[in-house]
Motif scaffolding. Structure first.
Motif, PDB file in Angstrom:
ATOM      1  N   GLU A  69       0.827  -1.208   0.000  1.00  0.00           N
ATOM      2  CA  GLU A  69       0.000   0.000   0.000  1.00  0.00           C
ATOM      3  C   GLU A  69       0.862   1.259   0.000  1.00  0.00           C
ATOM      4  OE1 GLU A  69      -4.068  -1.321   2.367  1.00  0.00           O
ATOM      5  OE2 GLU A  69      -2.312  -0.710   3.528  1.00  0.00           O
ATOM      6  N   VAL A  70       1.893   1.264   0.827  1.00  0.00           N
ATOM      7  CA  VAL A  70       2.762   2.438   0.911  1.00  0.00           C
ATOM      8  C   VAL A  70       3.499   2.665  -0.403  1.00  0.00           C
ATOM      9  CG1 VAL A  70       4.745   3.447   2.090  1.00  0.00           C
ATOM     10  CG2 VAL A  70       3.020   2.192   3.399  1.00  0.00           C
ATOM     11  N   GLU A  71       4.005   1.601  -1.003  1.00  0.00           N
ATOM     12  CA  GLU A  71       4.720   1.743  -2.269  1.00  0.00           C
ATOM     13  C   GLU A  71       3.794   2.250  -3.371  1.00  0.00           C
ATOM     14  OE1 GLU A  71       6.445  -2.027  -3.073  1.00  0.00           O
ATOM     15  OE2 GLU A  71       8.115  -1.775  -1.666  1.00  0.00           O
ATOM     16  N   THR A  72       2.559   1.787  -3.360  1.00  0.00           N
ATOM     17  CA  THR A  72       1.596   2.257  -4.362  1.00  0.00           C
ATOM     18  C   THR A  72       1.312   3.744  -4.189  1.00  0.00           C
ATOM     19  OG1 THR A  72       0.560   0.071  -4.434  1.00  0.00           O
ATOM     20  CG2 THR A  72      -0.713   1.921  -5.298  1.00  0.00           C
ATOM     21  N   ILE A  73       1.191   4.185  -2.934  1.00  0.00           N
ATOM     22  CA  ILE A  73       0.903   5.593  -2.660  1.00  0.00           C
ATOM     23  C   ILE A  73       2.086   6.480  -3.028  1.00  0.00           C
ATOM     24  CG2 ILE A  73       0.415   7.253  -0.817  1.00  0.00           C
ATOM     25  CD1 ILE A  73      -1.116   5.021   0.616  1.00  0.00           C
ATOM     26  N   LEU A  74       3.308   6.008  -2.774  1.00  0.00           N
ATOM     27  CA  LEU A  74       4.498   6.845  -2.952  1.00  0.00           C
ATOM     28  C   LEU A  74       5.073   6.807  -4.358  1.00  0.00           C
ATOM     29  CD1 LEU A  74       6.403   6.100   0.388  1.00  0.00           C
ATOM     30  CD2 LEU A  74       4.904   8.023  -0.150  1.00  0.00           C
ATOM     31  N   THR A  75       4.603   5.907  -5.188  1.00  0.00           N
ATOM     32  CA  THR A  75       5.187   5.778  -6.529  1.00  0.00           C
ATOM     33  C   THR A  75       5.057   7.066  -7.327  1.00  0.00           C
ATOM     34  OG1 THR A  75       4.752   3.399  -6.598  1.00  0.00           O
ATOM     35  CG2 THR A  75       5.056   4.534  -8.702  1.00  0.00           C
ATOM     36  N   THR A  76       3.857   7.621  -7.382  1.00  0.00           N
ATOM     37  CA  THR A  76       3.633   8.826  -8.189  1.00  0.00           C
ATOM     38  C   THR A  76       4.330  10.053  -7.625  1.00  0.00           C
ATOM     39  OG1 THR A  76       1.512   7.961  -8.974  1.00  0.00           O
ATOM     40  CG2 THR A  76       1.875  10.334  -9.167  1.00  0.00           C
ATOM     41  N   PRO A  77       4.164  10.403  -6.335  1.00  0.00           N
ATOM     42  CA  PRO A  77       4.846  11.611  -5.838  1.00  0.00           C
ATOM     43  C   PRO A  77       6.366  11.518  -5.883  1.00  0.00           C
ATOM     44  CG  PRO A  77       3.820  10.402  -4.033  1.00  0.00           C
ATOM     45  CD  PRO A  77       3.309   9.805  -5.297  1.00  0.00           C
ATOM     46  N   GLY A  81       9.745  14.169  -8.384  1.00  0.00           N
ATOM     47  CA  GLY A  81      10.844  14.986  -7.875  1.00  0.00           C
ATOM     48  C   GLY A  81      12.177  14.567  -8.471  1.00  0.00           C
ATOM     49  N   ASP A  82      13.243  15.209  -7.971  1.00  0.00           N
ATOM     50  CA  ASP A  82      14.588  14.895  -8.453  1.00  0.00           C
ATOM     51  C   ASP A  82      15.269  13.833  -7.606  1.00  0.00           C
ATOM     52  OD1 ASP A  82      14.894  16.321  -6.156  1.00  0.00           O
ATOM     53  OD2 ASP A  82      16.141  17.910  -7.020  1.00  0.00           O
ATOM     54  N   GLY A  83      14.532  13.276  -6.645  1.00  0.00           N
ATOM     55  CA  GLY A  83      15.081  12.228  -5.799  1.00  0.00           C
ATOM     56  C   GLY A  83      15.605  12.718  -4.471  1.00  0.00           C
ATOM     57  N   SER A  84      15.785  14.030  -4.329  1.00  0.00           N
ATOM     58  CA  SER A  84      16.329  14.560  -3.080  1.00  0.00           C
ATOM     59  C   SER A  84      15.286  14.627  -1.968  1.00  0.00           C
ATOM     60  CB  SER A  84      16.918  15.957  -3.314  1.00  0.00           C
ATOM     61  OG  SER A  84      15.909  16.846  -3.782  1.00  0.00           O
ATOM     62  N   GLU A  85      13.996  14.659  -2.351  1.00  0.00           N
ATOM     63  CA  GLU A  85      12.931  14.764  -1.357  1.00  0.00           C
ATOM     64  C   GLU A  85      11.971  13.588  -1.449  1.00  0.00           C
ATOM     65  OE1 GLU A  85      11.062  18.540  -1.919  1.00  0.00           O
ATOM     66  OE2 GLU A  85      12.566  19.607  -0.737  1.00  0.00           O
ATOM     67  N   ASP A  86      12.490  12.429  -1.802  1.00  0.00           N
ATOM     68  CA  ASP A  86      11.644  11.243  -1.848  1.00  0.00           C
ATOM     69  C   ASP A  86      11.213  10.851  -0.438  1.00  0.00           C
ATOM     70  OD1 ASP A  86      11.919  11.218  -4.530  1.00  0.00           O
ATOM     71  OD2 ASP A  86      13.208   9.441  -4.646  1.00  0.00           O
ATOM     72  N   VAL A  87       9.965  10.450  -0.333  1.00  0.00           N
ATOM     73  CA  VAL A  87       9.420  10.025   0.953  1.00  0.00           C
ATOM     74  C   VAL A  87       9.614   8.525   1.096  1.00  0.00           C
ATOM     75  CG1 VAL A  87       7.348   9.891   2.385  1.00  0.00           C
ATOM     76  CG2 VAL A  87       7.721  11.883   0.908  1.00  0.00           C
ATOM     77  N   THR A  88      10.187   8.115   2.202  1.00  0.00           N
ATOM     78  CA  THR A  88      10.408   6.694   2.443  1.00  0.00           C
ATOM     79  C   THR A  88       9.166   6.064   3.064  1.00  0.00           C
ATOM     80  OG1 THR A  88      11.309   7.064   4.660  1.00  0.00           O
ATOM     81  CG2 THR A  88      12.850   7.142   2.804  1.00  0.00           C
ATOM     82  N   GLU A  90       9.078   4.455   5.808  1.00  0.00           N
ATOM     83  CA  GLU A  90       9.067   4.744   7.244  1.00  0.00           C
ATOM     84  C   GLU A  90       8.484   6.127   7.520  1.00  0.00           C
ATOM     85  OE1 GLU A  90      11.604   3.623   5.544  1.00  0.00           O
ATOM     86  OE2 GLU A  90      11.780   1.559   6.328  1.00  0.00           O
ATOM     87  N   GLN A  91       8.820   7.101   6.681  1.00  0.00           N
ATOM     88  CA  GLN A  91       8.274   8.446   6.859  1.00  0.00           C
ATOM     89  C   GLN A  91       6.756   8.459   6.666  1.00  0.00           C
ATOM     90  OE1 GLN A  91      10.850  10.447   3.957  1.00  0.00           O
ATOM     91  NE2 GLN A  91      11.604  11.774   5.602  1.00  0.00           N
ATOM     92  N   TYR A  92       6.301   7.734   5.667  1.00  0.00           N
ATOM     93  CA  TYR A  92       4.856   7.722   5.428  1.00  0.00           C
ATOM     94  C   TYR A  92       4.128   6.994   6.551  1.00  0.00           C
ATOM     95  CZ  TYR A  92       0.488   7.901   2.892  1.00  0.00           C
ATOM     96  OH  TYR A  92      -0.809   8.179   2.529  1.00  0.00           O
ATOM     97  N   GLN A  93       4.743   5.964   7.116  1.00  0.00           N
ATOM     98  CA  GLN A  93       4.131   5.278   8.254  1.00  0.00           C
ATOM     99  C   GLN A  93       4.069   6.207   9.467  1.00  0.00           C
ATOM    100  OE1 GLN A  93       2.718   2.066   8.392  1.00  0.00           O
ATOM    101  NE2 GLN A  93       2.009   2.891  10.360  1.00  0.00           N
ATOM    102  N   ASP A  94       5.117   7.017   9.640  1.00  0.00           N
ATOM    103  CA  ASP A  94       5.091   8.007  10.724  1.00  0.00           C
ATOM    104  C   ASP A  94       3.966   9.024  10.505  1.00  0.00           C
ATOM    105  OD1 ASP A  94       7.248   6.771  11.902  1.00  0.00           O
ATOM    106  OD2 ASP A  94       8.737   8.129  11.005  1.00  0.00           O
TER     107      ASP A  94
END
Length: 214
Positions: A69-77, A81-88, A90-94
């Motif tokens: 579920e987390v990977e599906t949510i984070l794939t598009t955002p 970006g340029d990779g410097s502000e990718d959300v992990t 663990e961050q999304y779970q927090d």
């Protein structure tokens, strides 16, 4: 100059009554189609609110999100970006834990659910031209508006504390989008109470005519 005889003459009788305009010539007629059309729109709007409420309540009750579920949510955002502000993950779970703790999911989910229920019942009554239907629909839309904005603000606060990048803008837009949609819903629900012809259909006026014979 001699007078011309046209062959007829017109005389005005002083006792002749003046023409009277019919009293009901400009009377406002009840509009039964308008409230029914509004009722149909509110009916489908209530169903949409049920789906949104179910989603938020499910998120509130979910302690941990699955990796898929987390990977599906984070794939598009993350791909924007340029990779410097990718959300992990663990961050999304927090963020999810913070949103649950703040009550944002619960306030928005249960509020939209209650509002949707009132609108659903109100739409059925409004279709039957019951004034209570319009009142219930306005009440439901008002509850959904307040709960939706408060819940979205709480979720945005959780996002500001834990997330970075594009997702911050996403949850900020959600606040405005929820507010605009619920304001539109409230405006539509209030139409039968504001429009004069529709209001007559919901509150029919009984006229008593007494014929007196001299």
């Amino acid at each position: 100059m001699s007078e011309v005889d046209l062959g007829f003459s017109m005389r005005m009788d002083e006792n002749q009554p003046e023409p009277v305009m019919p009293e009901n010539l400009f009377t406002i007629r009840p509009d039964t189609k308008g409230p029914k059309s509004v009722a149909v729109i509110l009916f489908f709007g209530a169903i949409l609110l049920f789906f949104l409420a179910y989603s938020d309540v499910a998120l509130h009750q979910a302690i941990d999100l699955s990796t898929e579920e987390v990977e599906t949510i984070l794939t598009t955002p993350n791909s924007q970006g340029d990779g410097s502000e990718d959300v992990t993950a663990e961050q999304y779970q927090d963020f999810h834990d913070e949103a649950r703790a703040s009550g944002g999911y619960a306030v928005r989910g249960y509020g939209l659910g209650l509002g949707g229920l009132l609108i659903f019942i109100g739409s059925i009554l409004l279709f039957r031209l019951k004034s209570l239907g319009a009142i219930l629909s306005v009440s439901g839309a008002s509850i959904g508006l307040v709960a939706g904005i408060i819940g979205s603000v709480l979720v945005k606060g959780a996002a500001d504390a834990t997330l970075v990048g594009v997702l911050l803008l996403t949850y900020e837009i959600t606040v405005y989008l929820c507010g605009v949609c619920m304001v539109m819903c409230l405006g539509i629900a209030a139409l039968p109470l504001i429009n004069a012809r529709s209001r007559l259909a919901l509150y029919p006026q009984v006229e008593l005519v007494i014929d007196s014979e001299e």
